[in-house]
Design a protein around this motif. Sequence first.
Motif, PDB file in Angstrom:
ATOM      1  N   ARG A 176       0.856  -1.180   0.000  1.00  0.00           N
ATOM      2  CA  ARG A 176       0.000   0.000   0.000  1.00  0.00           C
ATOM      3  C   ARG A 176       0.893   1.231   0.000  1.00  0.00           C
TER       4      ARG A 176
ATOM      5  N   ALA B 289       1.768   4.952   1.046  1.00  0.00           N
ATOM      6  CA  ALA B 289       1.488   5.575   2.341  1.00  0.00           C
ATOM      7  C   ALA B 289       0.263   6.473   2.281  1.00  0.00           C
ATOM      8  N   TRP B 290       0.008   7.042   1.112  1.00  0.00           N
ATOM      9  CA  TRP B 290      -1.086   8.002   1.007  1.00  0.00           C
ATOM     10  C   TRP B 290      -2.382   7.345   0.597  1.00  0.00           C
ATOM     11  N   GLU B 291      -2.322   6.044   0.315  1.00  0.00           N
ATOM     12  CA  GLU B 291      -3.477   5.398  -0.310  1.00  0.00           C
ATOM     13  C   GLU B 291      -4.567   5.104   0.722  1.00  0.00           C
ATOM     14  N   GLY B 292      -5.759   5.519   0.454  1.00  0.00           N
ATOM     15  CA  GLY B 292      -6.872   5.252   1.350  1.00  0.00           C
ATOM     16  C   GLY B 292      -7.260   3.789   1.302  1.00  0.00           C
ATOM     17  N   PRO B 293      -7.886   3.288   2.374  1.00  0.00           N
ATOM     18  CA  PRO B 293      -8.158   1.852   2.457  1.00  0.00           C
ATOM     19  C   PRO B 293      -8.994   1.318   1.294  1.00  0.00           C
TER      20      PRO B 293
ATOM     21  N   ASP C 263      -9.522   2.658  -1.775  1.00  0.00           N
ATOM     22  CA  ASP C 263      -8.812   2.725  -3.051  1.00  0.00           C
ATOM     23  C   ASP C 263      -7.823   1.588  -3.154  1.00  0.00           C
TER      24      ASP C 263
ATOM     25  N   TYR D 261     -12.961   5.688  10.410  1.00  0.00           N
ATOM     26  CA  TYR D 261     -13.454   7.019  10.100  1.00  0.00           C
ATOM     27  C   TYR D 261     -14.930   7.185  10.411  1.00  0.00           C
TER      28      TYR D 261
ATOM     29  N   VAL E  17     -16.818  10.684   6.248  1.00  0.00           N
ATOM     30  CA  VAL E  17     -15.835  11.028   5.225  1.00  0.00           C
ATOM     31  C   VAL E  17     -14.623  10.126   5.375  1.00  0.00           C
ATOM     32  N   GLN E  18     -14.109   9.632   4.266  1.00  0.00           N
ATOM     33  CA  GLN E  18     -12.870   8.859   4.274  1.00  0.00           C
ATOM     34  C   GLN E  18     -11.816   9.622   3.475  1.00  0.00           C
ATOM     35  N   PRO E  19     -10.576   9.265   3.683  1.00  0.00           N
ATOM     36  CA  PRO E  19      -9.531   9.977   2.934  1.00  0.00           C
ATOM     37  C   PRO E  19      -9.762   9.933   1.427  1.00  0.00           C
ATOM     38  N   GLU E  20     -10.352   8.843   0.961  1.00  0.00           N
ATOM     39  CA  GLU E  20     -10.604   8.743  -0.475  1.00  0.00           C
ATOM     40  C   GLU E  20     -11.518   9.857  -0.965  1.00  0.00           C
TER      41      GLU E  20
ATOM     42  N   GLN F 159      -9.488  12.891  -1.335  1.00  0.00           N
ATOM     43  CA  GLN F 159      -8.625  12.772  -2.498  1.00  0.00           C
ATOM     44  C   GLN F 159      -9.416  12.915  -3.793  1.00  0.00           C
TER      45      GLN F 159
ATOM     46  N   ARG G 200      -2.401  15.383  -7.448  1.00  0.00           N
ATOM     47  CA  ARG G 200      -1.652  14.147  -7.277  1.00  0.00           C
ATOM     48  C   ARG G 200      -0.354  14.428  -6.506  1.00  0.00           C
TER      49      ARG G 200
ATOM     50  N   ILE H  27      -1.368  14.817  -2.934  1.00  0.00           N
ATOM     51  CA  ILE H  27      -1.858  13.577  -2.311  1.00  0.00           C
ATOM     52  C   ILE H  27      -0.712  12.631  -2.029  1.00  0.00           C
ATOM     53  N   GLU H  28       0.170  12.490  -3.011  1.00  0.00           N
ATOM     54  CA  GLU H  28       1.209  11.478  -2.861  1.00  0.00           C
ATOM     55  C   GLU H  28       2.293  11.906  -1.898  1.00  0.00           C
TER      56      GLU H  28
ATOM     57  N   VAL I 172       1.569  13.189   1.095  1.00  0.00           N
ATOM     58  CA  VAL I 172       1.055  13.165   2.468  1.00  0.00           C
ATOM     59  C   VAL I 172       0.556  11.750   2.797  1.00  0.00           C
ATOM     60  N   ALA I 173       1.192  11.140   3.799  1.00  0.00           N
ATOM     61  CA  ALA I 173       0.782   9.794   4.205  1.00  0.00           C
ATOM     62  C   ALA I 173      -0.464   9.876   5.067  1.00  0.00           C
ATOM     63  N   LEU I 174      -1.279   8.853   4.994  1.00  0.00           N
ATOM     64  CA  LEU I 174      -2.434   8.786   5.894  1.00  0.00           C
ATOM     65  C   LEU I 174      -1.925   8.665   7.318  1.00  0.00           C
ATOM     66  N   PRO I 175      -2.506   9.373   8.249  1.00  0.00           N
ATOM     67  CA  PRO I 175      -2.039   9.230   9.632  1.00  0.00           C
ATOM     68  C   PRO I 175      -2.421   7.861  10.196  1.00  0.00           C
TER      69      PRO I 175
END
Lengths: 647, 306
Positions: A588, A590-594, A596, A624, B264-267, B270, B296, B299-300, B302-305
């Motif tokens: 995965r 690092a930035w990829e949402g679950p 996606d 979330y 809301v989800q990170p997706e 994005q 892009r 987005i790329e 910044v990592a998801l916390p």
Amino acid sequence: MAEPGLRPDQAGWLIACAVISLAPHGQHLPPAITAVCILLLLWRTAISLDKGHLPHRLLLIGVAACVVGLVLLEYHQFFGKDPGIAVLAGLLSLKLLETDSRRDGRAVLLLCFFMQTGLFLYQQSMLVAALALLGTTVAIGSLLALQGRSAAPKARLTAAARLVLQGVPLMLVLFVLFPRVQGPLWGLPADAYNRVSGLSDSMTPGDMARLSESSDIAFRAAFAGELPPPAERYWRGPVLSRFDGRSWRTARSSTSPRPAYAPQGVAYPYTLTLEPHNQRWLLALDFPAEAPGLRYGSDFQLMSGDPVRSRLRLSLLSYPHTPVGIDASPRELREALALPSGSNPRTQALGARIRQEARDADDALQRVIADFRHRSLSYTLDPQPLGREDADSFLFDTKQGFCEHFASAFVIAMRAAGVPARVVTGYQGGEFNPVDGTLVIRQSDAHAWAEVWLAGRGWTRVDPTAASAPRRIDGGLAAALPDSDRLPLLARSSLAWLRELRNQLDALDNRWNQWVLGYNPARQKALLADFGVVDADWQTITALMAGACTLVMAALTAWVLRRRLSADALDRSWSLFCRRLASAGLPRAAWEGPQDYAERVASQRPDLADTVKRIATDYARLRYGRTGIERAALQSLKHSIKNFRPR
Amino acid sequence: MPQQIANRLAEATCRIILGKERAVRLALACVLARGHLLIEDIPGVGKTTLAHVLARVLGLQFQRIQFTSDMLPADIVGVSVFDQREGAFRFHPGPVFSQLVLADEINRATPKAQSALLEAMEERQISAEGRTWPLPEPFFVIATQNPAEQIGTFALPESQLDRFLMRISMGYPDPAAERALLAGEDRREMLARVQPELQPGELDSLFAAVRQVHAGPRLLDYLQALLAHSRQGAGFALGLSPRGGLALLAAARAWALLAGRDHVQPEDVQAVLPAVAGHRLRAADDAPLTADQLARRLIEAVALPG
């Protein structure tokens, strides 16, 4: 309020724990007690399986009386290590039969812990430590089972193992800093030092052959420099100069704090780690220079002040070419010529004949050696039974013998020929362990040879075995014996892999001995001195220990808190999921949402699509979602992730 | 269920605008988040039709203003005329007094005319003759502009671009959609038949539902990380303003609702980021990046916390 009875899984844990704690004791418990314990445990297991009732209290009292009676019958007393352990083993098995509450369960586990500790009273080997660790883990698992709701045994064990692991830092601190006391763990003299085998201060034909069957380690030697050549590896032990016609015994000899010889020639420095043999004599290569704390016998034996009752480390410096005993006392020489009249007449006659033919002592020696060689004596581990006159029947009839037969017959012949001679026992050779570079000398390396006194040269070593079986000296026991002979298992060269394994295990064991068991007060002090705590007394060490324990606890607490803050269970599960997919080649970003991520994985691996999407959706909802992390949903997600193993 | 209603809207719109589901959903999300929309594309790709359909589907009053270079503010907001019978000036509301205003080719008007509309967008009211007239509720502007045309146009400055919640482009339809378009019925006739998909009051409940879409602490962490990186990270000369951040969250909420979720989800963030942040960000090296490329890049980085 009455406590509820034990659940079946709780009872199962208790029984398993008792079995694991009791089983290793089987090797030293009397067979009757072992049998009783097995029966009682089977009984309790049967009750558990059939959901039957526990036996009546009166019946248990009867069984308890039987156990006590058995112990009395076996040991005639209750005091000491063996009877104590036997009683406890019986009582632990009995206690299980009346255990149907958590409180009783805890008592059982306490006994289990005690039984595990009890193992150390017998041995402190690595195996025992491993067994204790296993037992502790199972016992902690049982405590968890008593306390909590029912869970899969594997999960329970994992939790227990984690607890044990968390105890490791504390264990290390206690190991290093707990004030040490010199001496064995269990100091009852009656049974503390039994079961040690090895050389003794007398030799009867057959003794050495028996000893050669044992692969127990006698001692280890680590040479600082080069190893001496095999022909020089004579580890000198008891000197036997008194002969009663059948057995050889040591003569009374005085000791002094410094040797009666002046060391010269090549020197070999080495460290010798002697296994306890409960005797005062030590073993050393010929001839050790003066070292503090050691005593030197008038027959050049190396002695210690007290019997060796715990593993002993000696730093020695040996000079093999030192001449000794040039000015031997007439009394000593007279003793070395004495022969009981009438014993072994044929050997004595042989000696007497050589005495007339020989020009001097040296010539006599050569003639005896030549005579022995001429007789084509053969070297074997089990010679044919000899007659009452051992030397005679060995030399003239059977012509088969082990080293003690050679040595004994040779010394008798030499004495009859008028040359002072005596038997020396010890070890010859040893096996080099390439793993840790030590020379390992086992009981099977026990050997007997002779010393003759020659004017101007003093006591000189002569090995009559070497005359007929020279390979015994160069190549060890296995090389010297004929192929048809039954060999001790590990001396067989065809089992090379087994020897390799043994070398590895032995090196490990040696390290354990040196670093764990050999960590005595002196080494503790030395270690502390390295850290700047010079000459620490026990109060200082105790204070240090308390401080270090506090630090460890604080560090552990901080670690736990940090862990809780940085990653909760959900994050850990999710990252486990991502790791598993990553190792399947689908990492995965690092930035990829679950979700996606799940979509991407699903498009690349349609076979995983359903599972991955479900897990990702569940995770995203928990992570979330509005409701936050629900316990049940989290558990089920954790479960699915744990069972998710993509390939 | 608000999620179902929102989906119904999207489907109805997509029946007319073929092969543009993403643009349609973004436009809908923009409306549901109560934001104004800027569509930037060449003529003839369906910008105007999209605005029309949205108005019909949502059941909104629709008014189109064609912007030209000789346009005056009064042509947009309305004018005061002296009424001789009453002996006083009377305000005649302009075309902006409509629930959905299509501002066609907004970059062809002078900045003065543009700012009249943009002011109305921000204030949601018109001031004239010392009085204020509130604009109808709800009030949306869908503006279009042609990026290829340079001569005689006045590009919107950043401060005014910021008033638009989203900037999207339509793009050409894919071959299948194009074929359906060619073979199918005339769009204009279809448009005339489109019935509102909403009952009275449903739009308000949709707005409320969007506001209630849950944005948890982890999501806000992520949003803030994005904002922080756009401001401090290498690669961006101009970061997202606090208003940009609010816009991003509002759009992400609407997007989540359209996706049928109550959180809301990170997706979601994005997904709306190119449309919401594309016209607010500027690349550090002034590289001519498209909105998608800019987004892009952010987005790329910044990592998801967690």
